[in-house]
Design a protein around this motif. Structure first.
Motif, mmCIF file in Angstrom:
data_model
loop_
_atom_site.group_PDB
_atom_site.id
_atom_site.type_symbol
_atom_site.label_atom_id
_atom_site.label_comp_id
_atom_site.label_asym_id
_atom_site.label_seq_id
_atom_site.Cartn_x
_atom_site.Cartn_y
_atom_site.Cartn_z
ATOM 1 N N VAL A 27 0.838 -1.428 0.008
ATOM 2 C CA VAL A 27 -0.524 -0.086 -0.259
ATOM 3 C C VAL A 27 0.502 1.550 0.071
ATOM 4 N N GLY A 28 0.697 2.374 -0.943
ATOM 5 C CA GLY A 28 1.488 3.373 -1.331
ATOM 6 C C GLY A 28 2.243 3.450 -1.561
ATOM 7 N N VAL A 29 2.932 2.205 -2.062
ATOM 8 C CA VAL A 29 3.942 1.859 -3.277
ATOM 9 C C VAL A 29 4.102 1.833 -4.265
ATOM 10 N N ASN A 30 4.511 3.235 -5.275
ATOM 11 C CA ASN A 30 3.732 2.629 -6.216
ATOM 12 C C ASN A 30 5.009 3.207 -7.586
ATOM 13 N N PHE A 31 5.620 2.259 -8.251
ATOM 14 C CA PHE A 31 6.213 2.367 -9.118
ATOM 15 C C PHE A 31 6.604 3.742 -10.719
ATOM 16 N N HIS A 32 7.030 4.611 -10.764
ATOM 17 C CA HIS A 32 6.160 5.380 -12.055
ATOM 18 C C HIS A 32 7.618 4.913 -12.816
ATOM 19 N N PHE A 33 8.487 4.734 -12.663
ATOM 20 C CA PHE A 33 9.558 4.382 -13.714
ATOM 21 C C PHE A 33 9.194 3.286 -13.550
ATOM 22 N N TYR A 34 10.560 1.581 -14.523
ATOM 23 C CA TYR A 34 10.543 0.596 -14.174
ATOM 24 C C TYR A 34 11.633 0.023 -15.691
ATOM 25 N N ARG A 35 13.010 -0.185 -15.717
ATOM 26 C CA ARG A 35 14.115 -0.347 -16.106
ATOM 27 C C ARG A 35 13.669 -2.118 -16.669
ATOM 28 N N CYS A 36 13.686 -2.693 -17.722
ATOM 29 C CA CYS A 36 12.956 -4.287 -18.002
ATOM 30 C C CYS A 36 14.824 -4.985 -18.033
ATOM 31 N N LYS A 37 14.932 -5.362 -17.107
ATOM 32 C CA LYS A 37 16.309 -6.730 -16.885
ATOM 33 C C LYS A 37 16.412 -7.174 -18.256
ATOM 34 N N SER A 38 15.924 -7.624 -18.600
ATOM 35 C CA SER A 38 16.116 -8.340 -20.338
ATOM 36 C C SER A 38 16.406 -6.949 -21.366
ATOM 37 N N CYS A 39 15.838 -6.033 -21.589
ATOM 38 C CA CYS A 39 16.160 -5.462 -22.507
ATOM 39 C C CYS A 39 16.656 -4.143 -22.390
ATOM 40 N N SER A 40 16.406 -3.588 -21.367
ATOM 41 C CA SER A 40 16.943 -2.240 -20.782
ATOM 42 C C SER A 40 15.865 -1.191 -21.098
ATOM 43 N N ALA A 41 14.393 -1.578 -21.399
ATOM 44 C CA ALA A 41 13.874 -0.423 -21.794
ATOM 45 C C ALA A 41 13.202 0.197 -20.715
ATOM 46 N N ILE A 42 13.093 1.469 -20.905
ATOM 47 C CA ILE A 42 11.743 2.294 -19.504
ATOM 48 C C ILE A 42 10.581 2.865 -19.831
ATOM 49 N N LEU A 43 10.239 1.629 -19.191
ATOM 50 C CA LEU A 43 8.894 1.605 -19.202
ATOM 51 C C LEU A 43 7.952 2.978 -18.202
ATOM 52 N N LYS A 44 6.963 4.031 -18.290
ATOM 53 C CA LYS A 44 6.508 5.018 -17.474
ATOM 54 C C LYS A 44 5.366 4.272 -18.280
ATOM 55 N N PRO A 45 4.115 4.716 -16.883
ATOM 56 C CA PRO A 45 3.367 4.035 -16.617
ATOM 57 C C PRO A 45 2.204 5.414 -18.526
ATOM 58 N N LYS A 46 0.626 4.172 -18.962
ATOM 59 C CA LYS A 46 0.381 4.953 -20.111
ATOM 60 C C LYS A 46 -0.139 5.895 -19.774
ATOM 61 N N SER A 47 -0.476 6.955 -20.114
ATOM 62 C CA SER A 47 -1.946 8.257 -20.065
ATOM 63 C C SER A 47 -3.414 7.390 -19.213
ATOM 64 N N GLY A 48 -3.381 7.870 -18.184
ATOM 65 C CA GLY A 48 -4.353 7.942 -16.660
ATOM 66 C C GLY A 48 -4.378 6.798 -15.868
ATOM 67 N N ASP A 49 -2.860 6.294 -16.031
ATOM 68 C CA ASP A 49 -2.535 5.622 -15.504
ATOM 69 C C ASP A 49 -1.685 6.122 -14.465
ATOM 70 N N CYS A 50 -1.539 5.256 -13.178
ATOM 71 C CA CYS A 50 -1.330 6.097 -11.883
ATOM 72 C C CYS A 50 0.185 5.489 -11.863
ATOM 73 N N CYS A 51 0.453 4.313 -12.506
ATOM 74 C CA CYS A 51 1.882 3.617 -11.525
ATOM 75 C C CYS A 51 1.866 2.498 -12.927
ATOM 76 N N ILE A 52 3.793 1.812 -12.753
ATOM 77 C CA ILE A 52 3.543 0.809 -14.215
ATOM 78 C C ILE A 52 2.864 -0.778 -13.853
ATOM 79 N N PHE A 53 2.537 -0.333 -12.273
ATOM 80 C CA PHE A 53 1.296 -2.337 -12.340
ATOM 81 C C PHE A 53 0.327 -1.850 -12.712
ATOM 82 N N CYS A 54 -0.364 -0.286 -12.803
ATOM 83 C CA CYS A 54 -1.392 -0.370 -13.583
ATOM 84 C C CYS A 54 -1.822 0.016 -14.505
#
Length: 70
Positions: A27-54
């Protein structure tokens, strides 16, 4: 494995290489950026989503689930 409502998991799937990584949601822990361990791509939340999990997880973050329940 048993999970209570404060200890659940979400698996992120990279849209670039389809690699997966599982995280314990807290609860209360969201990731706003994530670097893929396989290809090193940086993931950001899609428009309207609060974090990479959503945006890329198999379940939304706990904050999002609590907002829907309210």
């Amino acid at each position: 494995m048993n999970f209570n409502s404060n200890n659940q998991q979400s698996t992120i799937t990279c849209p670039h290489c389809n690699s997966v990584e599982t995280f314990v949601l807290e609860v209360g822990v969201n990731f706003h950026f994530y670097r893929c361990k396989s290809c090193s791509a940086i993931l950001k939340p899609k428009s309207g989503d609060c974090c990479i999990f959503c945006s890329f997880g198999d379940r939304d973050c706990l904050s999002s689930e609590q907002n829907l329940a309210a």
